[in-house]
Design a protein around this motif. Structure first.
Motif, PDB file in Angstrom:
ATOM      1  N   ASP A  19      -5.970 -51.146  -1.979  1.00 58.14           N
ATOM      2  CA  ASP A  19      -6.912 -50.257  -1.294  1.00 58.14           C
ATOM      3  C   ASP A  19      -8.277 -50.896  -1.088  1.00 58.14           C
ATOM      4  N   ALA A  20      -8.677 -51.754  -2.001  1.00 60.79           N
ATOM      5  CA  ALA A  20     -10.021 -52.304  -1.866  1.00 60.79           C
ATOM      6  C   ALA A  20     -10.164 -53.614  -2.622  1.00 60.79           C
ATOM      7  N   LEU A  43     -17.136 -63.246   0.936  1.00 59.92           N
ATOM      8  CA  LEU A  43     -16.640 -63.205   2.309  1.00 59.92           C
ATOM      9  C   LEU A  43     -15.433 -62.286   2.487  1.00 59.92           C
ATOM     10  N   HIS A  44     -14.641 -62.139   1.454  1.00 58.45           N
ATOM     11  CA  HIS A  44     -13.402 -61.382   1.583  1.00 58.45           C
ATOM     12  C   HIS A  44     -13.460 -60.022   0.910  1.00 58.45           C
ATOM     13  N   ALA A  45     -14.649 -59.594   0.527  1.00 60.51           N
ATOM     14  CA  ALA A  45     -14.761 -58.298  -0.149  1.00 60.51           C
ATOM     15  C   ALA A  45     -14.880 -57.173   0.870  1.00 60.51           C
ATOM     16  N   GLY A  77     -19.215 -42.957  -5.961  1.00 62.58           N
ATOM     17  CA  GLY A  77     -18.094 -42.616  -5.077  1.00 62.58           C
ATOM     18  C   GLY A  77     -16.942 -43.597  -5.215  1.00 62.58           C
ATOM     19  N   GLU A  78     -16.152 -43.664  -4.170  1.00 60.71           N
ATOM     20  CA  GLU A  78     -14.968 -44.520  -4.160  1.00 60.71           C
ATOM     21  C   GLU A  78     -15.192 -45.669  -3.181  1.00 60.71           C
ATOM     22  N   PRO A  79     -14.523 -46.775  -3.386  1.00 58.96           N
ATOM     23  CA  PRO A  79     -14.691 -47.879  -2.426  1.00 58.96           C
ATOM     24  C   PRO A  79     -14.020 -47.555  -1.099  1.00 58.96           C
ATOM     25  N   PRO A  80     -14.475 -48.189  -0.027  1.00 58.41           N
ATOM     26  CA  PRO A  80     -13.817 -47.960   1.261  1.00 58.41           C
ATOM     27  C   PRO A  80     -12.421 -48.563   1.234  1.00 58.41           C
TER      28      PRO A  80
END
Lengths: 304, 352
Positions: free
Chosen positions: A123-124, A152-154, A196-199
């Motif tokens: 998911d993230a 870069l990949h986060a 909150g939650e990560p995108p």
């Protein structure tokens, strides 16, 4: 009657260099979310849980990754551990904490691979950076490519330890991250407490559909003869037009006729030249994608 | 179906490898799959038992050679073996390679706890050396036997913990050199013991990959010590080549790697055509079928991948050897190794 296929386990990849706050982040998430979370860690040490392959602590299952080497052959063990977690522990969320020197792109490639598609759902990809040390650590050639690869990949970069830096430094950190990964989603945190939650793959296409980025490269040359002014202009123009590839960062000392060595900094496609007062050996390093080392060496007339 | 019939060999492994040293083309290219812990599986014993018993280790690698016909026997169970002999604790697993336990060097001052190993006594160095003696006596007349050890940089990272060590490169430069000095000396001592047993020493330096160290860092911390090792092998090896394996992404560091003067590079995550262009007439190349594919792909897919690798590597002026980019996975099916070696027979020929 056939049983329905298992639902893939929601998974977050939590990257970050030593001391950034990965473990603090995981401990905070464990506290907030309670039971049903599994953690795949590079080593038990930092979570304070000893030995054995699988441990249970307050409803939290922690599994140690085999190895811990960056080496390719370790990947099979990671996939095996993930299958074990999914089938035996059936967590509602899996947090994967690789070594601090792991490349996020490599881990995404592994976690989003078709072989694990029915096992987990990435998911993230979250990367934690230390606002105190980020500016010095992100200089070209300080570390290998892993450090910038993690940014870069986060999908989400947590700029942690904001309580320990002033507003100017924090802005500089965020600017640097934006240079490295334009469009990356940032969140400021203290003690790695994420709001909150990560995108879910909001910066890039959905994780499962991501096509892998080409590998980030680093090319160094030692310019030989001094450049004339027209040659310098030609070099800068070629650089800005992508003639040597997609350059994310660059740094070096260019010998220019009548001016000695000039300090070149390349940031987000912009080049800045400043005189230097001390002696320096001519050198140029570029970091980015699809770099054309041969063209760069040809321009300066000698190999690195 | 594999695309070509497999031609028979007219040379044995040793004759084939000697051609490279003599600068002449063999009948077909050699094939060096990095068979390490997989050898235990061939013998049918648990990895954790095999790698701690000299007789079993020797027999396992001879059995693997007899099963597959690989052109190099490669004694190594983990890149931390030298660190282990210098005092680093390991966790041994029944069916996997040993893993690093807590780092020996937790504080900088713990460098005092690091000892130069006695190769006849410390850690599993005696196991490696006795197994080497066994293989040389048993099959040394038909195949080249090699004994692998980690380079100074990788050994130091094992003693310190790789994450912390990478930060030390920036924070504690002089201390890092002090540690590397110890690791280099330990490695050179072990190289002498390997050479005394008529085995080829091969250095593996995975922590020197471009993912972890930049070219500048390589020049400062990796290259100088590797250079001392290659100089030592050239001086004491009786004409043996200096062989270096670095897995992962090495391309950023090819420049400084070349400065360290190794004759043979075993490479992993790179484009072999680019490597060939860079190597020119100075370096012989080994590689680089994807190790994980040897576990999960079919023999046909291995054949197809190896064919592409051969097409890229063949014609390298100092020679090309087909191989695996890194360790053959322990549970790789034997048929995939057969496919890899058969690919060398099919796509690496010089006799037609």
């Amino acid at each position: 009657m056939t049983s329905s296929p298992p639902i893939p386990v929601a998974t977050w990849l939590v990257s970050g260099f030593l001391g950034a706050g990965k473990t603090t982040f995981i401990l905070d998430q464990l506290q907030r979310k309670g039971a049903g979370i599994a953690v795949l860690v590079n080593e038990f040490g930092e979570l304070g849980i000893d030995g054995a392959l699988i441990r249970e602590k307050g409803g939290i299952d922690v599994v140690e990754m085999p190895g811990g080497c960056i080496c390719c052959s370790q990947k099979d063990g990671v996939a095996e551990s993930i299958r074990l977690i999914a089938s035996q522990l059936k967590p509602k969320l899996l947090l994967v904490e690789p070594s601090g020197i792991a490349e996020t792109s490599e881990l995404i490639g592994l976690l989003a691979a078709p072989a694990l598609a029915e096992v987990i759902r990435l998911d993230a990809a979250i990367t934690v950076v230390d606002a105190e040390t980020f500016l010095e650590y992100s200089e070209p050639e300080l570390f290998g490519t892993f450090f910038l690869d993690q940014i870069l990949h986060a999908d989400l970069v947590l700029v942690n330890k904001t309580d320990l830096v002033d507003a100017d430094q924090l802005s500089a950190v965020e600017r640097r991250i934006a240079e490295i990964a334009p469009g990356a989603m940032l969140q400021r945190t203290a003690f790695c407490r994420m709001e909150g939650e990560p995108p879910k793959g909001s910066r890039l296409p959905a994780v499962a559909e991501r096509s892998p980025l080409p590998p980030m490269e680093c090319v160094s040359v030692s310019p030989g003869a001094e450049l004339t002014e027209p040659e310098l202009e030609r070099f800068l123009e070629w650089l800005s037009r992508g003639g040597f590839g997609r350059v994310l960062r660059g740094k070096g000392f260019l010998p220019v006729l009548g001016q000695g060595c000039l300090n070149l900094q390349v940031v987000s496609g912009r080049s800045m030249l400043t005189p230097i007062l001390t002696e320096a050996s001519p050198r140029l390093t570029l970091i980015g994608y699809d770099l054309d080392g041969a063209a760069l060496r040809a321009f300066f007339g000698r190999s690195a | 179906m594999e695309s070509l019939a497999v031609p028979a060999d007219s040379q044995n492994s040793l004759e084939r490898v000697l051609c490279y040293l003599q600068g002449v083309n063999p009948q077909r290219i050699a094939c060096f799959p990095l068979i390490l812990n997989h050898a235990a599986k061939v013998l049918g014993v648990p990895v954790g038992t095999c790698i701690r018993d000299a007789e079993l280790l020797g027999k396992a690698h001879v059995a693997a050679y007899r099963r597959y016909g690989n052109d190099l026997i490669t004694f190594l169970s983990t890149t931390s073996t030298l660190a282990e002999a210098m005092g680093q604790k390991m966790d041994f697993l029944e069916h996997d390679a040993p893993q690093l336990a807590e780092p020996l060097i937790k504080e900088l001052d713990d460098i005092k706890r690091v000892r130069l190993p006695d190769c006849a006594r410390d850690g599993r160095l005696p196991v490696y050396l006795q197994a080497t003696e066994y293989a040389v006596a048993e099959v040394g007349s038909e195949v080249c036997v090699s004994t692998l050890l980690a380079g100074p940089f990788t050994t130091a990272a094992a003693l310190r913990g790789a994450d912390v060590f990478v930060r030390d490169l920036y924070k504690n430069k002089e201390w890092v050199h002090e540690l590397l000095e110890l690791c280099c000396q330990a490695g050179i001592d072990f190289i002498d013991q390997i050479l005394a047993r008529k085995s080829l020493p091969i250095i593996v330096e995975p922590i020197g990959s471009g993912s972890l160290v930049s070219p500048r860092t390589f020049r400062e911390f990796v290259g100088p010590y590797l250079k001392r090792m290659s100089d030592h092998i050239h001086a004491k090896g009786g004409g043996l080549p200096a062989v270096l394996h670095i897995c992962g992404k090495t391309k950023p560091n090819w420049g400084p790697m070349r400065e360290a003067e190794w004759d043979i590079w075993s490479l992993d995550g790179v484009d072999m055509a680019e490597a060939r262009e860079f190597a020119g007439d100075r370096v012989c190349l080994v590689g680089n079928v994807t190790p994980a594919n040897l576990l999960k792909n079919s023999p046909e897919e291995i054949d197809a991948e190896a064919r592409i690798v051969c097409a890229k590597g063949m014609g390298s002026p100092r020679g090309f050897i087909l191989g695996s980019g890194c360790e053959v996975p322990i549970n790789a099916p034997g048929e995939n190794l057969d496919a890899l070696i058969n690919a060398a027979r099919k796509y690496g020929r010089f006799d037609r």
